[in-house]
Design a protein around this motif. Structure first.
Motif, PDB file in Angstrom:
ATOM      1  N   UNK A  76       0.817  -1.206   0.000  1.00 56.88           N
ATOM      2  CA  UNK A  76       0.000   0.000   0.000  1.00 56.88           C
ATOM      3  C   UNK A  76       0.858   1.267   0.000  1.00 56.88           C
ATOM      4  N   UNK A  77       2.108   1.143   0.431  1.00 61.05           N
ATOM      5  CA  UNK A  77       2.973   2.313   0.539  1.00 61.05           C
ATOM      6  C   UNK A  77       3.963   2.411  -0.619  1.00 61.05           C
ATOM      7  N   UNK A  78       3.850   1.537  -1.590  1.00 57.28           N
ATOM      8  CA  UNK A  78       4.808   1.518  -2.695  1.00 57.28           C
ATOM      9  C   UNK A  78       4.205   2.096  -3.961  1.00 57.28           C
TER      10      UNK A  78
ATOM     11  N   UNK B 230      -4.767   0.911  -4.715  1.00 56.68           N
ATOM     12  CA  UNK B 230      -5.947   1.515  -4.094  1.00 56.68           C
ATOM     13  C   UNK B 230      -6.538   0.593  -3.041  1.00 56.68           C
ATOM     14  N   UNK B 231      -6.640  -0.685  -3.386  1.00 55.34           N
ATOM     15  CA  UNK B 231      -7.069  -1.713  -2.444  1.00 55.34           C
ATOM     16  C   UNK B 231      -6.208  -2.939  -2.697  1.00 55.34           C
ATOM     17  N   UNK B 232      -6.554  -4.041  -2.044  1.00 52.54           N
ATOM     18  CA  UNK B 232      -5.786  -5.276  -2.258  1.00 52.54           C
ATOM     19  C   UNK B 232      -5.958  -5.814  -3.667  1.00 52.54           C
ATOM     20  N   UNK B 233      -7.035  -5.393  -4.361  1.00 55.49           N
ATOM     21  CA  UNK B 233      -7.295  -5.908  -5.715  1.00 55.49           C
ATOM     22  C   UNK B 233      -7.250  -4.834  -6.790  1.00 55.49           C
TER      23      UNK B 233
ATOM     24  N   UNK C  33      -6.510  -1.078 -12.922  1.00 48.57           N
ATOM     25  CA  UNK C  33      -6.469  -2.550 -13.009  1.00 48.57           C
ATOM     26  C   UNK C  33      -7.154  -3.151 -11.796  1.00 48.57           C
ATOM     27  N   UNK C  34      -7.974  -4.161 -12.053  1.00 51.92           N
ATOM     28  CA  UNK C  34      -8.645  -4.873 -10.962  1.00 51.92           C
ATOM     29  C   UNK C  34      -8.432  -6.372 -11.126  1.00 51.92           C
TER      30      UNK C  34
ATOM     31  N   UNK D 172      -7.725 -14.282 -13.103  1.00 53.11           N
ATOM     32  CA  UNK D 172      -7.654 -13.223 -14.098  1.00 53.11           C
ATOM     33  C   UNK D 172      -7.773 -11.828 -13.532  1.00 53.11           C
ATOM     34  N   UNK D 173      -7.574 -10.861 -14.431  1.00 53.81           N
ATOM     35  CA  UNK D 173      -7.713  -9.448 -14.088  1.00 53.81           C
ATOM     36  C   UNK D 173      -8.129  -8.671 -15.327  1.00 53.81           C
TER      37      UNK D 173
END
Length: 559
Positions: A120-122, A172-175, A200-201, A207-208
């Motif tokens: 989250x900090x990168x 933004x979030x984990x995904x 990107x999600x 998949x994404x």
């Protein structure tokens, strides 16, 4: 229990080395090694108060090591993460009645969660800088026409194009991840730029999807959609749709790539591209530890070609690679060859010579520095001139070896000395403590060593005459050798059993009576021993397994 186990032992303690057992040691081997050290260090065997205190400390350390390694669960954690793993955040929620495989899986989950928090900090920045150089005046000169022009005797080398691109990621979030990128390009005085935003999600483990929006001064707005999907464990597909708006209208484009694992090291690709430059491409890529091989065939408008390339990976510290490729199609034929090499911890330097018809001769220099790439294509001539090929090949080699010897090597040596000095300063107190522990262990061993020597002498067995551990230097620097090397004759003799000495494949600094006399430097163990009245000598690397006596260690009586 984990916290209790870790209160006294240093973080860098190697329990396997302390017990002198293999990492694959069975419970019986662990128990035998533990009993032997308990007999040596048991406090009740020493009447002297000082020796008794020292024996208690070493006895507790051996007991801690045995407790960790004799429990399959704590041993599985220790093998993966070391002692810090026993105190890892989140361990208290893990049930103790699990198999080593389940323990490993749980700790890998905990580590992934920690990595996600760090993510989250990168921003993961990436960049490319390309500078095109026109050096054709070096070889394609018209001296007769310009011989009267002032300054015409000097070749004109020009920078005719530049390209700069940069991208950053924002989790933004984990995904969900946002990717912002931009680029600037100029060629022969004309240029422009563009900026792109991609969202990107990760939709599932299989998949994404990614939405892309872009705009630039040379091209109009861009809208794109990219989808990745694993069809099977060995096959995946990627589809990229794009709409480019310009003054000439809307230009749609579609690219689809189907890939499949043909075997452990081989991938096969099928690519369809429809749009301004439609084409169908198929390729096979084989990547192993020592080589990388690619063969590709493309049919398209306006370019159709066949390409084959091979790269050999040398297994050395500098990760040296040499490569060559042949590409032939409607545009002509190109032969490329080159090499790349690691020049520092985070930098890789490479050079490639390109010889083609009608492209001419070019030299491409590439420097990867962490996440940044610097690319310098140098166009030498439009013709196939042997002199241009020669200088493009020999010139970079001469410059590289000169720079490596005069600049890079001295710089890396100075950096290594600086890092070693910092490491020595930071570990000085720990080294002093280990030295005191080793000296205490040697004092506790004296009585046992005396009995072992008497028993070995009676049977003409194994007697350690002298043993040294540390960094060995030339005989001209005996003064430095005394600082870098310690005497380990007594600790080794104490490990002799039934006229045999067996050391496992681990750093010898963790053995009882040993310590690291030169932190961060390569160390060796040199042993002079007597077996059946004959002198033998051997030198072993720090982490190399050692078994004596051996016939090959025998010193020639005539020498």
């Amino acid at each position: 229990m984990a916290a209790a186990l870790g209160e006294e032992a240093p973080d860098n303690e190697d329990y396997y080395s302390l017990l002198n057992v293999r990492r694959e040691a069975s419970q019986e081997e662990l128990k035998a090694a533990y009993r032997r050290l308990c007999m040596l260090y048991h406090p009740d065997k020493h009447r002297d108060p000082e020796l008794k205190t020292q024996a208690e400390q070493l006895f507790n350390l051996v007991h801690q090591a045995y407790e960790v390694l004799s429990d399959p669960q704590t041993r599985a954690i220790y093998d993966i993460y070391g002692r810090r793993g026993l105190e890892m955040e989140g361990w208290e929620v893990v049930e103790r009645r699990r198999t080593p495989a389940e323990i490993r899986e749980e700790f890998e989950r905990l580590q992934r969660e920690r990595e996600e928090r760090r993510l989250q900090q990168r921003t993961n920045p990436k960049g490319t800088i390309s500078v095109g150089i026109d050096a054709t005046d070096l070889f394609d000169r018209y001296d007769e026409e310009y011989e009267d022009v002032p300054g015409s005797s000097f070749p004109q080398i020009e920078i005719n194009k530049m390209h700069i691109s940069q991208s950053i990621e924002a989790p933004l979030t984990a995904t969900d991840t946002a990717i912002l990128s931009g680029s600037l390009s100029t060629q022969n005085g004309n240029g422009g730029g563009s900026i792109n935003l991609a969202l990107r999600r990760v939709t599932s483990p299989k998949g994404w999807g990614e939405l892309e929006f872009g705009a630039g001064d040379l091209q109009g707005p861009l809208f794109g959609l990219k989808i990745f999907r694993n069809l099977t464990p060995r096959c995946f597909i990627t589809t990229n749709c794009a709409l480019q708006f310009s003054s000439r209208g809307i230009r749609p484009g579609l690219t689809t790539v189907l890939a499949r694992n043909l075997d452990k090291n081989t991938m096969g690709y099928l690519q369809w591209r429809w749009g301004i430059q439609s084409a169908m491409n198929t390729s096979i890529v084989r990547d192993t530890k020592t080589s990388h091989f690619t063969v590709a065939l493309q049919l398209g408008i306006p370019h159709s070609f066949m390409m084959i390339s091979y790269q050999h990976k040398f297994q050395d510290e500098d990760q040296t690679r040499v490569k060559g490729s042949l590409k032939a199609g409607f545009f002509g034929t190109i032969v490329e060859y080159g090499a790349e090499r690691k020049i520092s911890r985070h930098s890789i330097l490479g050079a490639t010579v390109s010889v083609g018809v009608p492209q001419g001769v070019s030299l491409k220099i590439k420097l990867n520095r962490a996440s940044q790439t610097y690319f310098f294509p140098v166009h030498l001539t439009d013709q196939l001139l042997p002199s241009a090929v020669f200088y493009a090949t020999v010139g970079p080699l001469v410059i590289y070896f000169a720079m490596h010897r005069l600049i890079i090597k001295p710089y890396l040596r100075a950096q290594k000395e600086k890092e070693l000095e910092k490491q020595r300063e930071s570990t000085a107190s720990d080294v002093q403590q280990k030295k005191q522990e080793a000296e205490a262990a040697v004092r506790l061993m004296q009585e046992s060593v005396r009995r072992i020597i008497e028993a070995e002498e009676a049977r003409m067995g194994l007697i350690i005459v002298n043993a040294w551990y540390g960094k060995f230097v030339n005989d001209n620097s005996r003064k430095n050798e005394k600082v870098k090397v310690i005497d380990v004759t007594v600790p080794l003799q104490c490990l002799v059993k039934d006229s045999k000495l067996i050391l496992t494949e681990a750093s010898k600094a963790g053995l009882p009576g040993f310590y690291d006399p030169c932190v961060g430097e390569e160390k060796s163990l040199k042993v002079l021993y007597q077996f059946r009245g004959v002198l033998h000598q051997v030198m072993s690397a720090d982490s190399e397994a050692l078994r004596i006596p051996k016939q090959s260690h025998r010193i020639d009586a005539d020498g």
